[in-house]
Design an enzyme around this catalytic site. Sequence first.
Site, mmCIF file in Angstrom:
data_model
loop_
_atom_site.group_PDB
_atom_site.id
_atom_site.type_symbol
_atom_site.label_atom_id
_atom_site.label_comp_id
_atom_site.label_asym_id
_atom_site.label_seq_id
_atom_site.Cartn_x
_atom_site.Cartn_y
_atom_site.Cartn_z
ATOM 1 N N CYS A 162 48.131 37.283 39.392
ATOM 2 C CA CYS A 162 49.454 37.876 39.152
ATOM 3 C C CYS A 162 49.793 39.008 40.111
ATOM 4 C CB CYS A 162 49.532 38.383 37.719
ATOM 5 S SG CYS A 162 48.999 37.161 36.511
ATOM 6 N N HIS A 294 54.441 46.030 35.364
ATOM 7 C CA HIS A 294 53.875 44.689 35.259
ATOM 8 C C HIS A 294 54.312 44.089 33.928
ATOM 9 C CE1 HIS A 294 51.367 41.428 36.491
ATOM 10 N NE2 HIS A 294 50.598 41.514 35.422
ATOM 11 N N GLU A 305 48.881 49.771 30.831
ATOM 12 C CA GLU A 305 49.814 50.212 31.870
ATOM 13 C C GLU A 305 50.490 51.521 31.489
ATOM 14 O OE1 GLU A 305 53.194 48.373 34.858
ATOM 15 O OE2 GLU A 305 52.702 47.282 33.011
ATOM 16 N N LYS A 326 60.196 40.934 33.235
ATOM 17 C CA LYS A 326 59.576 39.709 32.714
ATOM 18 C C LYS A 326 60.201 39.321 31.380
ATOM 19 C CE LYS A 326 54.976 39.975 34.878
ATOM 20 N NZ LYS A 326 55.140 41.198 35.683
ATOM 21 N N HIS A 331 56.998 35.471 33.246
ATOM 22 C CA HIS A 331 55.931 35.875 34.169
ATOM 23 C C HIS A 331 55.756 34.784 35.218
ATOM 24 C CE1 HIS A 331 52.452 37.475 35.909
ATOM 25 N NE2 HIS A 331 51.788 37.864 34.837
ATOM 26 N N PHE A 390 44.603 39.331 36.583
ATOM 27 C CA PHE A 390 43.276 38.862 36.190
ATOM 28 C C PHE A 390 42.335 39.014 37.383
ATOM 29 C CE2 PHE A 390 44.579 35.620 32.656
ATOM 30 C CZ PHE A 390 44.821 36.683 31.808
#
Length: 402
Positions: A162, A294, A305, A326, A331, A390
Amino acid sequence: MRRVVITGAGTINPLGHSVSETFEAFREGRCGIGELDIRDVDRLSIRIGGQVKGYDPETRFNRQQLALYDRFTQFTLIAGEEAIRQSGLEFSGHLAAEAGVVLGTSGGGLNTQDENYRVVYEEGKNRVHPFVVPKLMNNAAASHLSMTFNLKGPSFTVATACASSNHAMGQAFWLIRGGAATVMITGGSESMLCFGGVKAWEGLRVMSKDACRPFSANRNGMVQGEGAGVFVFEEYEHAKARGATILAEVVGFSMTSDAEDIVMPSTQGAARAIQGALKDAGIPAEKVGYINAHGTGTAANDKTECAAVARVFGHHADRVMISSTKSMHGHLIGGTGAVELLACIMALKDGVIAPTIGYEEPDPECALDVVPNVARDAKVDYVLSNAFAFGGSNAVIALKRA
């Protein structure tokens, strides 16, 4: 070190087939997430996504091109054409040799993989199309972009889940700043909304069945999207000499690794990336007016975050606006940072902050100004765009108002 500016932007995503359409959707707080229209959707437990609707590839590409272009490559070429057209650049001679491409993607030609696995394993056929490999490879989109527009400089693809787009744009920034290129076409693209792509994400048990609600106490997971965002990064003096319209200036970039867990995010790793981008830009935290988060809509990401922002910004944390688009487009995995950079450009250029829609209940662990549900007019001089992936890969970009 040379200065780097953005002179072109292009996109196709669940909110629109152009930058202007996407900006309009951001301003309206429109949701591009809906029921999926894909093969075997009835076999999925997750049946929603940010799908690009109203798109017919046969109206954009001929039969020979479609034999080579996976959906993620198609999206890249559409967005790239818009960005380069806006920049006004033509790549020939000396400039062609000093212009390149660096793009981000996570899955690459996943639709092509899915279709051909089905042909071999389900239908029992023993042959696939001879162009399957060049169609599905992760660098296909970057290569086709370079061939289409005669870009003969550095050309490569970054795949860091991502954070892919942010890493790609950061590399483009560094290549120009360091003198290795004059112009870089950069951004990212993803198209994972096929049966196998959605089924794989189902296995993680982080997906929502109804909506993406970042930072809201009643959030219940992320939603996949698809699309592309492509930008023209250009050396400032080159852009100035030709009278180009400058959308924003790229002033900082940082990337860090959590080195902790393959899927669980780290507050420390995210905070170091944010701090690193500020340091690279040479600005204090209090100069930042907006952060594109994010903001996936999972409890693990949102809380981590927000804690990272609070750690870096201290007493200024409650005065910086932070939103997750998002909630509107889903996403886009490896392409997500590129589409989200559009919200950063809109904030700097137009003074409009895209909202976090779907926000219903305050979460005490996310007690920041998340610009809930309604876009906001606000003049900002510096913005950040966060991407935390990830694998513990973090990438943060800093932009300045032109």
